[in-house]
Design a protein around this motif. Structure first.
Motif, short mmCIF file in Angstrom:
data_model
loop_
_atom_site.label_atom_id
_atom_site.label_comp_id
_atom_site.label_asym_id
_atom_site.label_seq_id
_atom_site.Cartn_x
_atom_site.Cartn_y
_atom_site.Cartn_z
N UNK A 1 32.53 79.15 33.26
CA UNK A 1 33.97 79.29 33.04
C UNK A 1 34.34 78.43 31.84
N UNK A 2 34.45 79.04 30.65
CA UNK A 2 34.78 78.25 29.46
C UNK A 2 36.24 77.80 29.52
N UNK A 3 36.48 76.50 29.41
CA UNK A 3 37.80 75.91 29.62
C UNK A 3 38.20 75.14 28.37
N UNK A 4 39.47 75.25 27.94
CA UNK A 4 39.89 74.47 26.77
C UNK A 4 39.53 73.00 26.97
N UNK A 5 38.90 72.40 25.95
CA UNK A 5 38.36 71.05 26.17
C UNK A 5 39.43 69.98 26.26
N UNK A 6 40.68 70.30 25.86
CA UNK A 6 41.71 69.26 25.80
C UNK A 6 42.62 69.22 27.03
N UNK A 7 42.27 69.91 28.11
CA UNK A 7 43.12 69.86 29.30
C UNK A 7 43.26 68.42 29.79
N UNK B 1 33.69 74.54 32.79
CA UNK B 1 34.52 73.90 33.82
C UNK B 1 33.69 72.88 34.60
N UNK B 2 32.50 73.29 34.98
CA UNK B 2 31.57 72.34 35.61
C UNK B 2 30.51 71.95 34.60
N UNK B 3 30.20 70.68 34.42
CA UNK B 3 30.63 69.53 35.23
C UNK B 3 31.88 68.83 34.71
N UNK B 4 32.45 69.31 33.59
CA UNK B 4 33.49 68.48 32.95
C UNK B 4 34.77 68.38 33.79
N UNK B 5 35.34 69.55 34.13
CA UNK B 5 36.63 69.45 34.83
C UNK B 5 36.46 69.23 36.33
#
Lengths: 270, 411
Positions: free
Chosen positions: B35-41, B238-242
């Motif tokens: 799930x590619x997520x904007x990195x600046x959330x 999304x995983x593992x970052x968010x």
């Protein structure tokens, strides 16, 4: 461009005005709220230093047992305590035999028996503490129309909780001011809304005899019975505080770990 | 998300299941590696995940409470006290349920305000916003009916006040109210239908939440810069970052919940709730739970009953027109200096309404409440369109990945 700049200038000016209006409005709200309270509400009472307050607060067993004595010898003649069973008295430090002994002083109605008749028997640990009245109508007819409230939840059911109950029980010592019109059959008490209460002064010096030798002053009895009623309202408080401490420590450590994991994961992302 | 690689799973059992039912790739595409997520959330974006957890907590604790709860006017109050006193850990389950509801609303308000500040309702996320409003309204209905169940004084009178609103409907109002009550006043029949609905609505919310999550995966989440993702350099998995970032917020949420449950479990409750419902005694000041206070203030600020109900409903329905009344093409409030100020005034207005809702409606308070109500609607109908047209937004960054921006350098 110029139009836009002027607009922004206007906006800022109106913003400031609006902010002032909000502050003024809040001020009015606050002061009017305060004056309304002063006019209608009963006298303020102080916060008492209860042993069950605070993160590590627990009930004081000795005070609870004395409080039960006050409830039984004084309050119970008019007030029920219908959510408390005799078995619950073990939780405030009575031994099982003592609790059985207390129960055996009461009789309860049971039945129907094999012939279909109701009968009276001695109370057991599993019985609720019996009410002094058969029903609300009887309570009202005996008490000049007033219904003495059940005390099981009284501390939680009153704004101000134990501090209010304590102040109320101690609030009978004053005479009513001369211009105060006291209704027939009512008693003056500045802590009660309207300053007159249907309950006559309940506590007198040495009204109960404490088993542990504590002097039964009015204030002491008021404190003990309030303590007891606070327990009756919230009997799981001791366990709650104890478990809460463990849960908080666990969650704070866990969140700290999450934070470290997050930092490590994001280390190269900047 | 379309276009993500089909992952080859190492574990043979996982592969076996995945071939027959692709739940692992579904998870990976939903909250996982694909799930590619904007990195600046930032952390405000965690509230959606927090809300999902809060809903699950409410459902689980609620199922256990339902095992002991008795939905009759005679039995309800005592069955709740039985849960509090005699059921093992019943006090804890119930305090988690009641305080969990309060934190659920705290989180949903932050979630909604985050969406309003960063313009998350704007194209192409209008339907996502709509589903969110529907969930919010369902939450309000569920919470209201849940508040009635303990059958305390405030339960009874809140039910009476709110169901009476329907009697304002012209011609058929009284019939509708009697139909809702299941009798000629709030009673056992009312309690039983509220209980039934209170049990089922959370599952409807759960379903709507799945649609909400589906909708957000179509274009991905908005982000603090409010500009669209331009390419892979703007996103991280999304995983593992968010997952790790949001775990921190879960921890804080649980600490807040535990503090309320174990140390101040009745702080948000009303003392009248510990008195058994009594149709013959009206409480001095009928107040709803804190999370309804702003809307309650709007309801009471209108002297006419029907118009009050219309204003109350309108204050929620107006959220639906937000994507169109906000005329600015810039999404994020971070680049909108004037909008930003009005956003915070709006927040202050809602808090002021909340205070007024908690007080008896008289004197100066009534007038301030009316002004605050007018301002609430003016924010949507007048201020947002005008600000959108007249404001000069700050220059937008080229992309999410671009680290330093000329326009922002001055701050």
């Amino acid at each position: 461009m110029i139009v836009l700049k002027t607009m922004t200038g206007l906006k800022l000016g109106s913003l400031r005005r609006m902010a002032t209006a909000v502050v003024v409005a809040a001020g009015i709200v606050f002061t009017s709220g305060l004056s309304a309270n002063a006019a209608e509400e009963a006298r303020e009472y102080e916060s008492h230093d209860w042993s069950f307050y605070g993160l590590f607060g627990t009930y004081d067993r000795a005070s609870l047992q004395r409080g039960y004595r006050v409830y039984k010898d004084v309050c119970a003649s008019c007030h029920s305590l219908r959510l408390i069973s005799f078995r619950n008295l073990v939780e405030i430090g009575f031994t099982e035999d003592e609790a059985k002994g207390i129960a055996s002083e009461f009789t309860v109605e049971d039945g129907p028996d094999a012939e279909g008749d109701m009968f009276e028997r001695t109370a057991r640990l599993s019985d609720r503490i019996p009410s002094p009245y058969r029903n609300d109508n009887e309570a009202r007819s005996i008490n000049n129309g007033a219904l003495p409230p059940d005390l099981s939840l009284i501390v939680k059911a009153r704004h101000g909780g134990p501090n209010y109950i304590f102040a109320l029980l101690n609030g009978y010592s004053e005479e009513a001011p001369e211009d105060f019109h006291l209704t027939d059959g009512m008693t003056y008490n500045p802590y009660f809304a309207g300053a007159e209460i249907a309950m006559p002064e309940p506590l007198f010096e040495d009204a109960v005899e404490y088993g542990d030798g504590t002097t039964a002053s009015v204030e002491q009895m008021a404190e003990d019975v309030t303590h007891f009623l606070a327990w009756a309202s919230e009997p799981t408080l001791d366990r709650r505080h104890q478990l809460g401490f463990q849960v908080m420590i666990f969650l704070i450590l866990l969140t700290g770990l999450f934070w470290i994991v997050k930092r490590r994961t994001w280390k190269d992302m900047h | 998300m379309a276009g993500a690689p089909n992952r080859e799973y190492k574990n043979s059992l996982v592969r076996w299941i995945e071939y027959r039912l692709p739940i692992f790739s579904l998870l990976d595409h939903t909250i996982g590696r694909d799930y590619p997520t904007p990195k600046n959330l930032n952390y405000w974006w965690s509230l959606g995940a927090v809300l999902t957890i809060a809903l699950i907590i409410q459902i689980i604790t609620g199922i256990f409470l339902a095992m002991y709860y008795v939905p009759t006017a005679e039995g309800a109050f005592d069955s709740v006290e039985r849960i509090m006193r005699d059921v093992n850990s019943g006090w804890m389950i119930r305090y988690i349920h009641s305080n969990g509801a309060a934190l659920f609303f705290a989180a949903v308000y932050i979630h909604i305000l985050r969406g309003m500040y960063y313009g998350s309702y704007k194209r192409p996320r209008e339907l996502l916003w709509f589903i969110g409003i529907i969930i919010f309204i369902l939450m309000m209905a569920t919470a209201f009916m849940g508040y009635v169940l303990p059958w305390g004084q405030m339960s009874f009178w809140a039910a009476t006040v709110i169901t009476n609103l329907f009697s304002a409907i012209p011609w058929v109002g009284d019939s509708i109210t009697i139909w809702l009550w299941g009798g000629f006043s709030v009673g056992s029949a009312t309690l039983q239908r509220f209980y039934s609905l209170h049990y089922v609505l959370p599952f409807v919310i759960f379903g709507a939440t799945i649609v909400h999550i589906w909708a957000i995966h179509v274009h991905g989440p908005n982000n603090p810069k409010g500009i669209s993702v331009k390419g892979p350099q703007d996103t991280i998995p999304y995983h593992p970052y968010f997952t790790t970032k949001y775990m921190v917020v879960f921890g804080i949420f649980f600490i807040a919940l535990a503090f309320l449950v174990f140390y101040e479990p009745n702080y948000l409750n009303h003392s009248d709730q510990f008195k058994r419902a009594n149709p013959l005694v009206t409480p001095a000041n009928i107040v709803p739970e804190w999370y309804f206070l702003p809307f309650y203030a709007i309801l009471r600020s209108i002297p006419d009953k029907l118009m009050g109900v219309v204003a109350f409903g309108g204050s929620l329905m107006i959220l639906f027109i937000l994507p169109w009344v906000d005329t600015s093409r810039v999404r994020s409030g971070a680049f909108r200096p004037v909008f930003k100020q009005f956003f915070w005034i709006f927040v202050a207005d809602v808090i002021l309404l909340g205070y007024i809702g908690s007080q008896p409606p008289a004197g100066a308070l009534l007038i301030i409440g009316r002004l605050a109500t007018v301002y609430y609607f003016a924010h949507f109908i007048i201020i947002l369109p005008l600000v959108g047209w007249m404001e000069r937004p700050k220059p937008l960054p080229e992309s999410i990945a671009e680290p330093v921006l000329k326009g922002e350098g001055g701050q």
